[in-house]
Motif scaffolding. Structure first.
Motif, PDB file in Angstrom:
ATOM      1  N   THR A   1      -4.575  37.767  -4.964  1.00  0.00           N
ATOM      2  CA  THR A   1      -5.395  38.207  -3.840  1.00  0.00           C
ATOM      3  C   THR A   1      -6.622  38.957  -4.337  1.00  0.00           C
ATOM      4  N   VAL A   2      -7.751  38.691  -3.706  1.00  0.00           N
ATOM      5  CA  VAL A   2      -8.990  39.417  -3.972  1.00  0.00           C
ATOM      6  C   VAL A   2      -9.262  40.337  -2.787  1.00  0.00           C
ATOM      7  N   TYR A   3      -9.585  41.603  -3.069  1.00  0.00           N
ATOM      8  CA  TYR A   3      -9.864  42.579  -2.018  1.00  0.00           C
ATOM      9  C   TYR A   3     -11.315  43.035  -2.092  1.00  0.00           C
ATOM     10  N   VAL A   4     -11.919  43.231  -0.931  1.00  0.00           N
ATOM     11  CA  VAL A   4     -13.208  43.913  -0.809  1.00  0.00           C
ATOM     12  C   VAL A   4     -12.948  45.145   0.038  1.00  0.00           C
ATOM     13  N   SER A   5     -13.119  46.330  -0.554  1.00  0.00           N
ATOM     14  CA  SER A   5     -12.652  47.556   0.095  1.00  0.00           C
ATOM     15  C   SER A   5     -13.729  48.600   0.315  1.00  0.00           C
ATOM     16  N   ARG A   6     -14.784  48.616  -0.488  1.00  0.00           N
ATOM     17  CA  ARG A   6     -15.802  49.653  -0.351  1.00  0.00           C
ATOM     18  C   ARG A   6     -16.459  49.569   1.022  1.00  0.00           C
ATOM     19  N   LYS A   7     -16.634  50.699   1.685  1.00  0.00           N
ATOM     20  CA  LYS A   7     -17.113  50.721   3.065  1.00  0.00           C
ATOM     21  C   LYS A   7     -18.426  49.967   3.239  1.00  0.00           C
ATOM     22  N   ALA A   8     -19.364  50.176   2.358  1.00  0.00           N
ATOM     23  CA  ALA A   8     -20.658  49.514   2.486  1.00  0.00           C
ATOM     24  C   ALA A   8     -20.506  47.995   2.390  1.00  0.00           C
ATOM     25  N   ASP A   9     -19.576  47.556   1.536  1.00  0.00           N
ATOM     26  CA  ASP A   9     -19.371  46.113   1.368  1.00  0.00           C
ATOM     27  C   ASP A   9     -18.639  45.521   2.573  1.00  0.00           C
ATOM     28  N   VAL A  10     -17.675  46.267   3.113  1.00  0.00           N
ATOM     29  CA  VAL A  10     -16.971  45.806   4.312  1.00  0.00           C
ATOM     30  C   VAL A  10     -17.963  45.705   5.472  1.00  0.00           C
ATOM     31  N   ASP A  11     -18.822  46.704   5.602  1.00  0.00           N
ATOM     32  CA  ASP A  11     -19.832  46.661   6.669  1.00  0.00           C
ATOM     33  C   ASP A  11     -20.742  45.448   6.501  1.00  0.00           C
ATOM     34  N   ARG A  12     -21.084  45.141   5.261  1.00  0.00           N
ATOM     35  CA  ARG A  12     -21.954  43.976   5.008  1.00  0.00           C
ATOM     36  C   ARG A  12     -21.228  42.686   5.396  1.00  0.00           C
ATOM     37  N   MET A  13     -19.951  42.570   5.054  1.00  0.00           N
ATOM     38  CA  MET A  13     -19.202  41.363   5.403  1.00  0.00           C
ATOM     39  C   MET A  13     -18.964  41.272   6.907  1.00  0.00           C
ATOM     40  N   ASP A  14     -18.878  42.408   7.573  1.00  0.00           N
ATOM     41  CA  ASP A  14     -18.733  42.403   9.031  1.00  0.00           C
ATOM     42  C   ASP A  14     -19.933  41.722   9.689  1.00  0.00           C
ATOM     43  N   ASP A  15     -21.094  41.797   9.028  1.00  0.00           N
ATOM     44  CA  ASP A  15     -22.293  41.190   9.607  1.00  0.00           C
ATOM     45  C   ASP A  15     -22.189  39.683   9.704  1.00  0.00           C
ATOM     46  N   PHE A  16     -21.441  39.045   8.793  1.00  0.00           N
ATOM     47  CA  PHE A  16     -21.367  37.582   8.837  1.00  0.00           C
ATOM     48  C   PHE A  16     -19.943  37.038   8.924  1.00  0.00           C
ATOM     49  N   ILE A  17     -18.930  37.928   8.994  1.00  0.00           N
ATOM     50  CA  ILE A  17     -17.562  37.458   9.176  1.00  0.00           C
ATOM     51  C   ILE A  17     -16.905  38.218  10.329  1.00  0.00           C
ATOM     52  N   GLY A  18     -16.493  39.433  10.082  1.00  0.00           N
ATOM     53  CA  GLY A  18     -15.827  40.226  11.126  1.00  0.00           C
ATOM     54  C   GLY A  18     -14.392  39.779  11.334  1.00  0.00           C
ATOM     55  N   PRO A  19     -13.668  40.449  12.230  1.00  0.00           N
ATOM     56  CA  PRO A  19     -12.271  40.090  12.499  1.00  0.00           C
ATOM     57  C   PRO A  19     -12.169  38.665  13.022  1.00  0.00           C
TER      58      PRO A  19
END
Length: 259
Positions: free
Chosen positions: A239-257
């Motif tokens: 499994t690969v995790y992306v956990s840093r808040k800034a990176d999660v916020d960035r991924m939320d811009d083009f993925i999200g729940p």
């Protein structure tokens, strides 16, 4: 009689760019009722029968592998990048009679928007082919489409599970992924990943992204796309995790729940 290029342009404006039927009619000169019919999959029968659209072309502009009109990979819909991510996560390609192949993507029925996005991507990549779905006994939707061209468009197909064979992007695929890594990550996460809330002592809670796949090479493709976007990641056994808040916020811009 409209030519093939006009039909393809109309479908691109409607499905890829999201323009309404009136605007597409104004830009292309195609009557609005015709635009509506094409957008809803009611294409002229002559287009389905013409050589080059049915996969039975002959002549110098023919793909030697599948017999269809020679592919122009650079002119694929951008939805291809998303579809590729879905396939690598949880898709298969199987051979059927007369050299026809079936692309299948398996998606959890709890996420109808993801299922709909998969259907739209398949249709955008091969606009003249029918896309279907049905609910399996495991409560997943199987979204599928038949074409002789699928092994050419997704050359990672082959016998056996993906983690048992080499998975490497062709140069033209790499160019597409490098151009739109966000769509590639979106497809991977929608098929074999998730966004979840991590909790710990002290009642802290924060979101993380995770992508799990048995193939180390597919996991590396996920990491490569993250690197291109400067997203930090950590690796567990599968499994690969992306956990840093800034990176999660960035991924939320083009993925999200998932929905």
């Amino acid at each position: 009689m409209h030519d093939r290029g006009t039909v393809a342009e109309v479908l691109h404006l409607v499905r890829d760019l999201g323009l309404n039927h009136c605007e597409v009619s104004r830009r292309t000169g195609v009557p609005r009722p015709t635009v509506r019919d094409w957008a809803n999959g009611k294409l002229p029968h002559s287009f389905e029968r013409r050589r080059g659209l049915s996969g039975r072309s002959t002549g110098p502009g023919v793909c030697e592998r599948c017999g269809a009109e020679r592919h122009d990979f650079a002119r694929l819909s951008s939805s291809y990048v998303y579809l590729l991510g879905l396939y690598l996560g949880d898709g298969t390609i199987s051979k059927h009679r007369r050299g026809v192949y079936k692309l299948r993507i398996f998606l959890d029925k709890r996420y109808p928007n993801v299922v709909g996005e998969c259907e739209a991507a398949m249709k955008a990549v091969l606009p003249f082919k029918t896309v279907n779905k049905f609910l399996t006994v495991s409560n997943c939707f199987e979204v599928f489409s038949y074409s002789k061209a699928w092994p050419c468009l997704i050359p990672q197909s082959g016998p056996g599970a993906k983690h048992t064979r080499p998975i490497e992007l062709a140069l033209w695929q790499r160019a597409w992924v490098d151009l739109i890594p966000e769509l590639f990550l979106r497809g991977l996460v929608h098929s074999d990943g998730c966004r979840f809330i991590n909790t710990g002592r002290g009642r802290w809670r924060y979101p993380r992204y995770a992508f799990s796949n048995a193939s180390s090479e597919i996991r590396q493709l996920f990491c490569d796309a993250c690197d291109q976007l400067s997203l930090q990641w950590t690796l567990a056994p599968r499994t690969v995790y992306v956990s840093r808040k800034a990176d999660v916020d960035r991924m939320d811009d083009f993925i999200g729940p998932k929905r």
